[in-house]
Design an enzyme around this catalytic site. Structure first.
Site, PDB file in Angstrom:
ATOM      1  N   GLU A  11     -10.434  12.626 -26.150  1.00 19.77           N
ATOM      2  CA  GLU A  11     -11.891  13.077 -25.396  1.00 19.77           C
ATOM      3  C   GLU A  11     -12.765  13.602 -26.260  1.00 19.77           C
ATOM      4  OE1 GLU A  11     -12.060  14.046 -21.375  1.00 19.77           O
ATOM      5  OE2 GLU A  11      -9.892  13.476 -20.946  1.00 19.77           O
ATOM      6  N   ASP A  97      -7.229  13.627 -21.067  1.00 21.07           N
ATOM      7  CA  ASP A  97      -6.611  14.347 -20.386  1.00 21.07           C
ATOM      8  C   ASP A  97      -5.878  13.691 -18.978  1.00 21.07           C
ATOM      9  OD1 ASP A  97      -7.858  16.369 -21.595  1.00 21.07           O
ATOM     10  OD2 ASP A  97      -9.706  16.514 -20.373  1.00 21.07           O
ATOM     11  N   ASP A  99      -5.962  14.278 -15.953  1.00 20.44           N
ATOM     12  CA  ASP A  99      -6.250  14.396 -14.603  1.00 20.44           C
ATOM     13  C   ASP A  99      -6.787  12.775 -14.204  1.00 20.44           C
ATOM     14  OD1 ASP A  99      -8.423  14.231 -16.085  1.00 20.44           O
ATOM     15  OD2 ASP A  99      -9.108  16.362 -14.994  1.00 20.44           O
ATOM     16  N   GLU A 101     -10.211  11.976 -14.045  1.00 22.86           N
ATOM     17  CA  GLU A 101     -11.032  11.367 -15.125  1.00 22.86           C
ATOM     18  C   GLU A 101     -10.486  10.872 -16.535  1.00 22.86           C
ATOM     19  OE1 GLU A 101     -14.519  11.344 -14.543  1.00 22.86           O
ATOM     20  OE2 GLU A 101     -14.292  11.788 -12.499  1.00 22.86           O
ATOM     21  N   TYR A 323      -4.230  23.316 -20.116  1.00 23.20           N
ATOM     22  CA  TYR A 323      -5.247  22.540 -19.551  1.00 23.20           C
ATOM     23  C   TYR A 323      -6.124  23.556 -18.180  1.00 23.20           C
ATOM     24  CZ  TYR A 323      -7.767  18.458 -17.868  1.00 23.20           C
ATOM     25  OH  TYR A 323      -8.765  17.649 -17.533  1.00 23.20           O
ATOM     26  N   ARG A 325      -7.986  22.501 -15.876  1.00 22.27           N
ATOM     27  CA  ARG A 325      -8.216  21.917 -14.417  1.00 22.27           C
ATOM     28  C   ARG A 325      -6.990  21.719 -13.661  1.00 22.27           C
ATOM     29  NH1 ARG A 325     -12.188  18.704 -17.545  1.00 22.27           N
ATOM     30  NH2 ARG A 325     -14.319  19.595 -17.246  1.00 22.27           N
ATOM     31  N   HIS A 370       0.112  20.187 -13.595  1.00 25.63           N
ATOM     32  CA  HIS A 370       1.012  20.800 -12.798  1.00 25.63           C
ATOM     33  C   HIS A 370       1.483  22.182 -13.150  1.00 25.63           C
ATOM     34  CE1 HIS A 370       2.492  16.724 -10.888  1.00 25.63           C
ATOM     35  NE2 HIS A 370       1.352  16.806 -10.871  1.00 25.63           N
TER      36      HIS A 370
END
Length: 912
Positions: A11, A97, A99, A101, A323, A325, A370
């Site tokens: 990203e 990523d 997640d 998004e 990460y 988030r 996680h």
């Protein structure tokens, strides 16, 4: 095979650089720089599609809620570069990523690039060599359930915003917006201010005194009971209307002072009535999740949520933390061992428990990472070892994450808490004083880290402090022991209203209610501030009056959409879609069109009925005084009796309509400060009279200084003999010249000469020697500036409008328009940028402070302290801005055909 190349798409450029290091030759790593496409703006749709729901939302709600995506102008070059790189690749790794998004970005890349080579989904939650290697060797397919959840959220937000926001424009004001999460967050802040507005404080008194044994140190204790009845204190005993809600005794000033006088005059004997000792134990806090990191960074570092996520993103992309988030506080076995090993080495083997500590969260979000936020790798680098490699803000945040992670694997802090009750008979009354003290004998995790706390209600500010504070050390005492009282003090208190939300406490509340998700907290806070619904005042979030109107309208006509449980339920539904337990189209159909017993959004909007805009924008303050929220700001409307009208022929008296008077509000008055008494004070204040400055030396007209709705100004008075009469009077009437005062001026002190100068603006500085065009100095919406034809340059301050000369003006025009022009106008200056080779400066622009090297401008994130921005941070901001590319041009975007979902990528197994 020899000569083969594998393309890896991530990203961000920073992440690409770090990962490329670990993958080595044979891999080309490029960045998409976030999303490459999004829903097109309806106005930019092809003409044939500008009808029906597609023309309204860029989503065809009648046909499966099919969205119309388009590659944005600023991403066309990125897409072209990615396609070029893909031509020479024999394999594609989508490493965005993990997640929702990130999964959606990967899907959009597939849809646009249309690769003809094998595609693998590569996921990781830390950027270390081991993690990247493992991710490369253990790829998976694209998880379209996660894509469905993200796409549902995007379409939901488009439908919500485009249906509800126009109602706000019509009934409250232009430029407003509504959103499923931002509106709920705004309502929380407004609800808290409503509580503060309605709050009535209660007064109560207490008594503190010092008690000394025959041997040993004295201690402070607070009155707990009087004549067998507990003494009332704070919100525990008083409700928010100032009424006593328990059977406690509300001690008044007379009673408190009488008890103090009796102790001082009688020197009564005091004895230990009871002494109780309990073991004290405190567990370490769990490792950071996104929300707890934002809360703690706000408390301890004074970071905004947006700043915290920006700095954490940089730490993650450069391989320093995992990460950022995540809803999970759990640590992997590798991380647990790393934390335990480091705690033993730094604080001693006895600070680590025999068995690892395990943490679990309440999260049901399958889409999030996680593991908790922690330092990367099998061995955590200490903060000291990274000095020089991190910026000052990165260093502070990394230190916080490192300490929290290490402390989470350390033993409890233990000790004992002693509570003593002292009995005193004075003035014929039996009084009991109480004190507590905690002694920590084993510090345990406190050697590494102690969690901060949010502001609490009814914090005592009495002299002597709180008698039950944890650091009060009590001497050795025993039951029945005699003590000598001294220094009694009577202290008055008032109950305090509920504290306003801070960014930390609002994030905590949103998480408790289940509103929003880790990836959205920072953007929620930024949105409600950017929309001017909320204004930060120190750390507090204060709602503007416009937010009251918005929330009132939504509560009355869209009650479900701002109900906290309904908003949280939508988040849970998105989680179910991410789990594969619900279908995207079915859910959107129910939300928009409704289902049995529950109207959908479309039905609600179609059946709003008549909305009384005046009622929505009005708040009664007291009899005859109403707060009105107008297009140009709030004001008080006062109803005053008019003069009765007498008929000269019949003598009949007609009662007139009440006269309406407007009273401006001070701009810095917070909503909860507008009490009935304050409103009456503003209404009764004598109006500020116009101040006559004198006659204009050229026209002879009188010049006066006034204070208007938009601030103080000077104006000239048109004599009556110059005002035409008749039908054409309105068209032909001369208009008086007016000019706003500079920020440094006051209507009470401005003089005639200054007023004449202001009325003469714009001021001609001189003519350009080359073009012959006149150069003028003037004041504009965004501050003072010079103008030459269509070219402009910003002046450093308003006073320069009168003082800048022709050589100075020509010097400004000779410099780049957006570059650093004068050292005096720079807030901070640094060495040359390593990329452009030009000096870096921090400037104050129309949209706030920004970093510039004369070629690239990068806005300093809202909430980030300008003083804390050092050279490294400035270089990083400029690099990030360059990586994003130029801002999009305002022109119609070339449309693409609606994207269809790739079904071959469906899988039932969820991501690891």
């Amino acid at each position: 095979m020899p000569g083969s190349k594998k393309l890896v798409i991530v990203e961000s450029p920073a992440k690409a650089k770090t990962i490329a290091k670990y993958l080595g030759p044979g891999y080309e790593v490029q960045a998409s720089v976030g999303h490459i496409r999004d829903l097109i703006e309806p106005k930019n749709l092809p003409a044939e599609l500008k009808k029906g729901s597609m023309g309204k939302f860029s989503v065809d709600v009648e046909n499966g809620f099919e969205p119309y995506y388009v590659v944005s102008d600023q991403k066309k070059k990125t897409v072209a570069d990615l396609k070029r790189a893909l031509k020479d690749a024999d394999e594609l790794f989508l490493a965005t990523d993990e997640d929702r998004e990130g999964e959606a970005i990967a899907w959009h890349l597939l849809e646009v690039l249309k690769p003809k080579v094998p595609v693998k989904r590569m996921v990781f939650h830390e950027i270390t060599k081991d993690a990247i290697t493992k991710a490369r060797d253990n790829t998976r397919q694209l998880d379209t359930a996660l894509v469905d959840a993200q796409e549902t959220r995007r379409i939901l937000d488009r439908l919500y915003g485009y249906e509800v926001s126009p109602v706000l424009w019509r009934k409250v004001g232009p430029g407003l917006s509504a959103g499923r999460v931002q509106s709920a967050a705004t309502r929380l802040v407004v609800d808290r201010e409503r509580e503060r507005l309605a709050f009535v404080s209660a007064s109560y008194w207490d008594v503190v005194a010092r008690f000394a044994p025959q041997e040993g140190s004295s201690f402070t204790a607070r009155l707990q009971r009087l004549d067998g009845k507990r003494v009332a204190t704070g919100s525990r005993d008083f409700d928010d209307r100032g009424r006593l809600k328990t059977d406690a005794l509300a001690l008044d000033e007379a009673g408190a002072r009488a008890l103090v006088a009796a102790i001082e005059s009688e020197s009564p004997a005091a004895r230990v009535v009871s002494l109780e000792t309990k073991p004290y134990r405190r567990r370490p806090a769990a490792p950071f999740t996104t929300s707890t990191l934002q809360q703690e960074a706000a408390r301890k570092l004074r970071f905004s949520a947006k700043q915290t996520m920006s700095v954490a993103q940089s730490l993650y992309e450069n391989g320093h933390i995992t990460y950022m988030r995540t809803d999970s506080p759990s640590l992997s076995a590798q991380a647990t061992q790393a934390a335990r090993t480091q705690a033993k080495a730094l604080y001693g083997a006895d600070t680590v428990p025999d068995a690892p500590r395990l943490y679990s969260g309440k999260s049901k979000n399958a889409q999030e990472a996680h593991e908790a936020i922690r330092p990367s790798g099998e061995v955590f680098p200490t903060p000291d070892s990274l000095r020089g490699a991190l910026t000052s803000t990165e260093q502070r945040l990394y230190d916080l994450i490192w300490r929290r992670t290490v402390a989470s694997q350390m033993i409890d802090a233990t000790g004992s808490t002693a509570t003593v009750v002292v009995g005193v008979n004075a003035g014929g009354r039996d009084a009991e004083f109480s004190a507590s003290g905690t002694v920590i004998t084993v510090r345990g995790f406190l050697a590494a880290y102690e969690e901060g706390r949010d502001e609490e209600r009814d914090t005592s500010s009495a002299p002597g402090g709180s008698a039950d504070s944890d650091d009060e050390r009590l001497p050795q005492l025993e039951r029945g022991q005699a003590l000598t009282p001294s220094e009694p003090q009577a202290n008055g208190h008032e109950t305090s209203p509920p504290p306003r939300y801070t960014e930390a406490s609002l994030v905590k509340k949103l998480e408790e209610l289940g509103i929003g998700r880790p990836s959205t907290y920072a953007s929620i806070l930024s949105t409600i501030v950017d929309r001017n619904y909320v204004v930060p005042r120190g750390t507090q979030l204060v709602p503007n009056w416009i937010a009251f109107s918005v929330v009132k309208l939504l509560e009355e006509f869209f009650s479900d959409l701002v109900a906290y449980d309904f908003t949280a339920g939508m988040e849970d539904d998105l989680d179910r879609i991410a789990d594969g337990d619900a279908e995207r189209v079915d859910w959107l159909r129910e939300f928009y069109f409704g289902h049995t017993g529950h109207p959908g959004l479309r039905s609600v909007v179609d059946n709003l009925g008549e909305i009384d805009a005046k009622s929505i924008n009005s708040i009664p303050v007291t009899d005859g005084i109403t707060l009105r929220i107008g297009r140009y700001g709030p004001y008080l409307e006062v109803l005053e009796p008019g003069e009765p009208v007498v008929d000269p022929e019949t003598g009949q008296v007609t009662e007139p309509e009440p006269a309406v008077r407007r009273v401006n509000l001070p701009p810095d008055l917070a909503p909860d400060e507008l009490t009935a008494a304050k409103a009456q004070e503003l209404v009764d204040a004598p109006p500020q009279e116009d101040r006559v400055l004198g006659q204009h030396p050229e026209t002879g007209r009188t010049i006066i200084a006034k204070d208007g709705r938009f601030g103080p100004y000077v104006t000239e008075v048109i004599p009556e003999d110059e005002v035409p009469t008749g039908k054409a009077a309105a068209k032909n009437a001369p208009k008086p010249r007016t000019a706003s005062l500079f920020k440094s001026m006051s209507p009470d002190s401005v003089d005639l000469d200054t007023a004449v100068q202001l009325l003469a603006l714009p001021r001609t500085v001189g003519d350009d020697s080359e073009s012959g065009e006149p150069i003028t100095a003037q004041n504009g919406r965004y501050g003072p500036y010079l103008k030459k034809g269509t070219d402009t340059r910003t002046l450093p301050d308003e006073d320069s409008i009168f003082t800048v000369d022709l050589p100075g003006a020509l010097e400004l025009f000779a410099q780049p328009k957006y570059g650093a022009r004068r050292a005096s106008s720079a807030l901070k200056e640094f060495d040359a940028d390593p990329t452009s080779g030009k000096p870096i400066r921090i400037k104050d622009g129309r949209f706030g402070a920004y970093v510039t090297d004369g070629e690239t401008n990068a806005t300093i994130p809202r909430g980030e302290d300008v003083e804390a921005v050092d050279f490294e941070r400035a270089v990083q901001l400029l690099a990030d801005k360059r990586a994003k590319g130029p801002a999009p041009k305002k022109k119609t975007t070339t449309a693409r055909t609606p994207a269809k979902r790739t079904t071959t990528a469906k899988r039932t197994t969820k991501k690891a």
